[in-house]
Scaffold this active site. Structure first.
Site, PDB file in Angstrom:
ATOM      1  CD  GLU A  35      -2.790   1.167   2.451  1.00  0.00           C
ATOM      2  OE1 GLU A  35      -2.738   0.246   3.295  1.00  0.00           O
ATOM      3  OE2 GLU A  35      -3.560   2.136   2.541  1.00  0.00           O
ATOM      4  NE  ARG A 261       3.711  -7.585  10.615  1.00  0.00           N
ATOM      5  CZ  ARG A 261       3.174  -6.728   9.752  1.00  0.00           C
ATOM      6  NH1 ARG A 261       2.127  -7.080   9.025  1.00  0.00           N
ATOM      7  NH2 ARG A 261       3.666  -5.526   9.614  1.00  0.00           N
ATOM      8  CE  LYS A 271       3.147   0.200   4.685  1.00  0.00           C
ATOM      9  NZ  LYS A 271       2.473  -0.043   3.409  1.00  0.00           N
TER      10      LYS A 271
HETATM   11  P1  ATP Z   1       2.585  -1.813   7.701  1.00  0.00           P
HETATM   12  O1  ATP Z   1       1.887  -2.184   8.952  1.00  0.00           O
HETATM   13  O2  ATP Z   1       4.023  -1.564   7.878  1.00  0.00           O
HETATM   14  O3  ATP Z   1       1.897  -0.715   6.933  1.00  0.00           O
HETATM   15  P2  ATP Z   1       1.373  -3.529   5.881  1.00  0.00           P
HETATM   16  O4  ATP Z   1       1.250  -5.017   5.924  1.00  0.00           O
HETATM   17  O5  ATP Z   1       0.145  -2.750   6.071  1.00  0.00           O
HETATM   18  O6  ATP Z   1       2.509  -3.130   6.839  1.00  0.00           O
HETATM   19  P3  ATP Z   1       1.605  -3.344   3.073  1.00  0.00           P
HETATM   20  O7  ATP Z   1       2.124  -2.270   2.245  1.00  0.00           O
HETATM   21  O8  ATP Z   1       0.146  -3.612   3.033  1.00  0.00           O
HETATM   22  O9  ATP Z   1       2.052  -3.054   4.555  1.00  0.00           O
HETATM   23  O10 ATP Z   1       2.419  -4.687   2.846  1.00  0.00           O
HETATM   24  C1  ATP Z   1       2.785  -5.204   1.603  1.00  0.00           C
HETATM   25  C2  ATP Z   1       3.155  -6.649   1.798  1.00  0.00           C
HETATM   26  O11 ATP Z   1       4.231  -6.755   2.716  1.00  0.00           O
HETATM   27  C3  ATP Z   1       2.010  -7.447   2.363  1.00  0.00           C
HETATM   28  O12 ATP Z   1       1.915  -8.661   1.647  1.00  0.00           O
HETATM   29  C4  ATP Z   1       2.396  -7.683   3.779  1.00  0.00           C
HETATM   30  O13 ATP Z   1       1.888  -8.897   4.217  1.00  0.00           O
HETATM   31  C5  ATP Z   1       3.928  -7.685   3.714  1.00  0.00           C
HETATM   32  N1  ATP Z   1       4.534  -7.269   4.979  1.00  0.00           N
HETATM   33  C6  ATP Z   1       4.307  -6.131   5.672  1.00  0.00           C
HETATM   34  N2  ATP Z   1       5.004  -6.105   6.812  1.00  0.00           N
HETATM   35  C7  ATP Z   1       5.721  -7.262   6.856  1.00  0.00           C
HETATM   36  C8  ATP Z   1       6.628  -7.850   7.793  1.00  0.00           C
HETATM   37  N3  ATP Z   1       6.965  -7.231   8.934  1.00  0.00           N
HETATM   38  N4  ATP Z   1       7.166  -9.055   7.499  1.00  0.00           N
HETATM   39  C9  ATP Z   1       6.847  -9.681   6.354  1.00  0.00           C
HETATM   40  N5  ATP Z   1       5.993  -9.193   5.436  1.00  0.00           N
HETATM   41  C10 ATP Z   1       5.424  -8.004   5.674  1.00  0.00           C
HETATM   42 MG    MG Z   2      -1.539  -2.824   4.806  1.00  0.00          MG
END
Ligand code: ATP
Ligand code: MG
Length: 564
Positions: A35, A261, A271
């Site tokens: 995202e 994760r 983020k």
């Molecule tokens: P954040 O909470 O940092 O915004 P998010 O999962 O909302 O993380 P996205 O941009 O939606 O962020 O994530 C893109 C991809 O990265 C998704 O498939 C998510 O599952 C993966 N991802 C995010 N954080 C991690 C992590 N700490 N370890 C492994 N994969 C991750």
């Molecule tokens: Mg997300």
């Protein structure tokens, strides 16, 4: 069917079985779906690694798809930084897609669900809808609008899109089961009204699909076979499958697979929380060298290859675990030990004058050059000549006027080795009005050129040095943990409460060998005895300490093995 390349994991096992059964006709297609609401962090590196390496192992395809369905928090700046970070990590997506390109198709499919009696427009507000959802062991309450006629829902959805209603006044919901054990199946919201400019579609839309309505369908539109995501989406999978099962898909039905994760001690990987550090000025930006963002780690000098290697080494699990940040640092150190050339820099300089240093026929101080190895770990890096003179600097803490027990470095009357040059003996020191040592006087033994005494006498210490007339100024940034607590926010729920107020120390008086002026932006060198330092990409003369030389991870593992 060919065996996948590289290390195996449970996801590859699933793909292999699907290939054997012919589920997707042998096709393997994955995607990384960020995202664009912030910069990528080290946790995302694991997802990128998993998505790309899984596809690569089977000769498949991995795309990037921006999951840009939430206009409130998304920006083009983030899109650009995300693409730059993926490229830096060493991966090249086959295509770059945007969920927002599918808004029309998603809308069409929403109409299809309504026509099939599987979705309805709800006139209740969000608060009422959540209150009716119930909870674990508490049944949900059906909306009074649940059974409204298909035509009415179709008409209302069109009017929602046309902007006839206020934000949040109505929404589109799937009609599944308000008694389902899985909360996500209790008539989830598919569309919400939100007037906010979208970074790509502008004000073309005032209704936006939810994550659950956009994700699986976007996978299907693109032809994704294996939709790999993190464990928190495990509970969404029944909804993911339900949506796809009830739509006229153009091709294969993708399969969602979840993994744990990646998290570390002493950092946050969210983020939202990282954005707070930026917004509150705790750090200088998303790419501050203390940030666990990929751009921060890049500035800090982390090699992309070390991050990839770490991701391979830890493997892929379904149980969330927090890794010691020292374990990642150990891999970084291992890489830099092989690739970083050695240089001498003095961080906190103390003047060292050789009182018996000769002058030439014209009365100028003699300059000598010592040939030193650039990297003992890599003979291909060759050697360089380092200038030596009678006017030197050493680290202030390498000298003690009144040496405490076990202090083996320079002190009055004591002989030490200046690395690769000569043995020198301190004679006396000059102090200022406050008693601080400002200069050390010493004599050198001309017979010890290269650093060894012909009579075989030993010294207890070897120190780095810089010749003042042949030096360049350096600013060194030393870093400590950004958060003091292993799990930031564990005690109070607020990570900022655990901020380390001394996470950065800037040393502006450092000096290094003249060749440091030639270090390229982003390049990492080892400052002998001090650690690995990355030249800043922008600021001249600034070096960030990537990691120190001591393997703290080995010490932690040893303690753990001893049950400590
Ligand atoms: P954040 O909470 O940092 O915004 P998010 O999962 O909302 O993380 P996205 O941009 O939606 O962020 O994530 C893109 C991809 O990265 C998704 O498939 C998510 O599952 C993966 N991802 C995010 N954080 C991690 C992590 N700490 N370890 C492994 N994969 C991750
Ligand atoms: Mg997300």
């Amino acid at each position: 069917m060919t065996k996948p390349a590289g290390a195996s994991d449970f996801i590859r096992d699933i793909v292999e079985r699907d290939n054997e059964s012919g589920l997707f006709g042998g096709r393997v297609q994955t995607r990384f779906p960020p995202e664009p609401n912030g910069y990528l962090h080290i946790g995302h590196a694991k997802a990128i690694h998993q998505d790309f390496e899984t596809a690569l192992a089977f000769g498949g395809v991995c795309n990037v798809r921006f999951d840009d369905t939430n206009p409130d928090t998304e920006e083009s700046e983030y899109v650009d930084s995300i693409l730059a970070d993926i490229a830096w990590l060493g991966y090249e997506p086959e295509n770059i897609f945007f969920a927002s390109d599918y808004f029309e198709q998603l809308y069409e499919w929403a109409r299809e669900l309504i026509r099939r009696g599987l979705a309805y427009v709800d006139d209740q507000d969000g608060e009422t809808i959540s209150a009716q959802r119930g909870g674990f062991g508490k049944p949900g309450i059906e909306s009074p609008y649940r059974d409204r006629p298909v035509e009415e829902s179709l008409d209302l959805l069109a009017r929602m899109r046309a902007g006839e209603f206020d934000d949040g006044a109505r929404c589109l919901r799937a009609k599944i089961d308000m008694q389902a054990d899985n909360m996500w199946l209790r008539d989830p919201v598919l569309y919400r009204i939100r007037r906010a400019p979208h970074h790509r579609t502008g004000d073309a839309w005032c209704i936006y699909p939810t994550y659950d309505w956009a994700h699986g369908q976007s996978d299907a539109i693109e032809g994704v076979t294996h939709s790999i995501c993190t464990m928190e989406f495990d509970v969404h999978r029944p909804l993911y499958d339900w949506c796809l099962a009830n739509l006229p898909l153009p091709g294969d039905t993708p399969k969602q697979i979840e993994f744990a994760r990646l998290e570390f001690t002493h950092i946050v990987t969210s983020k939202r929380r990282l954005k707070k550090l930026v917004d509150e000025g705790v750090v200088e930006g998303w790419d501050d060298a203390r940030m666990p963002t990929l751009s921060g780690l890049r500035r800090r000098g982390y090699p992309a290859a070390a991050i990839r290697e770490f991701c391979t080494e830890i493997g892929t699990a379904r149980t969330n675990a927090r890794h010691a940040i020292e374990a990642l640092e150990a891999v970084v150190r291992r890489h830099l030990n092989k690739t970083a050339q050695r240089r001498m820099t003095v961080l906190r300089p103390l003047k060292l004058v050789l009182t018996n240093w000769p002058t030439d026929a014209e009365g100028n101080p003699v300059v000598e050059y010592f040939e030193v190895t650039n990297n003992p770990e890599n003979p291909d890096d060759g050697t360089r000549k380092v200038a030596f003179s009678g006017e030197l600097v050493i680290e202030a803490d390498d000298f003690a006027l009144d040496p405490p027990p076990k202090f083996f470095r320079l002190a009055p009357g004591r002989e030490v080795r200046l690395r690769g040059a000569y043995l020198v003996t301190a004679t006396d020191a000059v102090t200022d009005a406050d008693g601080n040592v400002v200069q050390v006087n010493a004599t050198y033994d001309p017979a010890t050129r290269g650093g060894d005494a012909p009579d075989g006498r030993k010294v207890k210490s070897t120190m780095h040095w810089v010749s003042v007339p042949h030096s360049v100024p350096v600013t060194a940034a030393l870093y400590d943990r950004l958060f003091t607590a292993a799990v930031p926010g564990e005690a109070t729920g607020e990570a900022l409460d655990d901020l380390n107020p001394n996470s950065r120390e800037l040393l502006t008086d450092a000096v290094g060998e003249a060749v440091l002026a030639e270090v390229a932006p982003g390049q990492v060198v080892q400052f002998e005895r001090l650690g690995y330092f990355a030249k800043d990409a922008d600021a001249p003369g600034l070096f960030h300490r990537t990691v120190g030389l001591k393997d703290e991870w080995a010490a932690i593992q040893k303690r753990q093995a001893q049950g400590g």
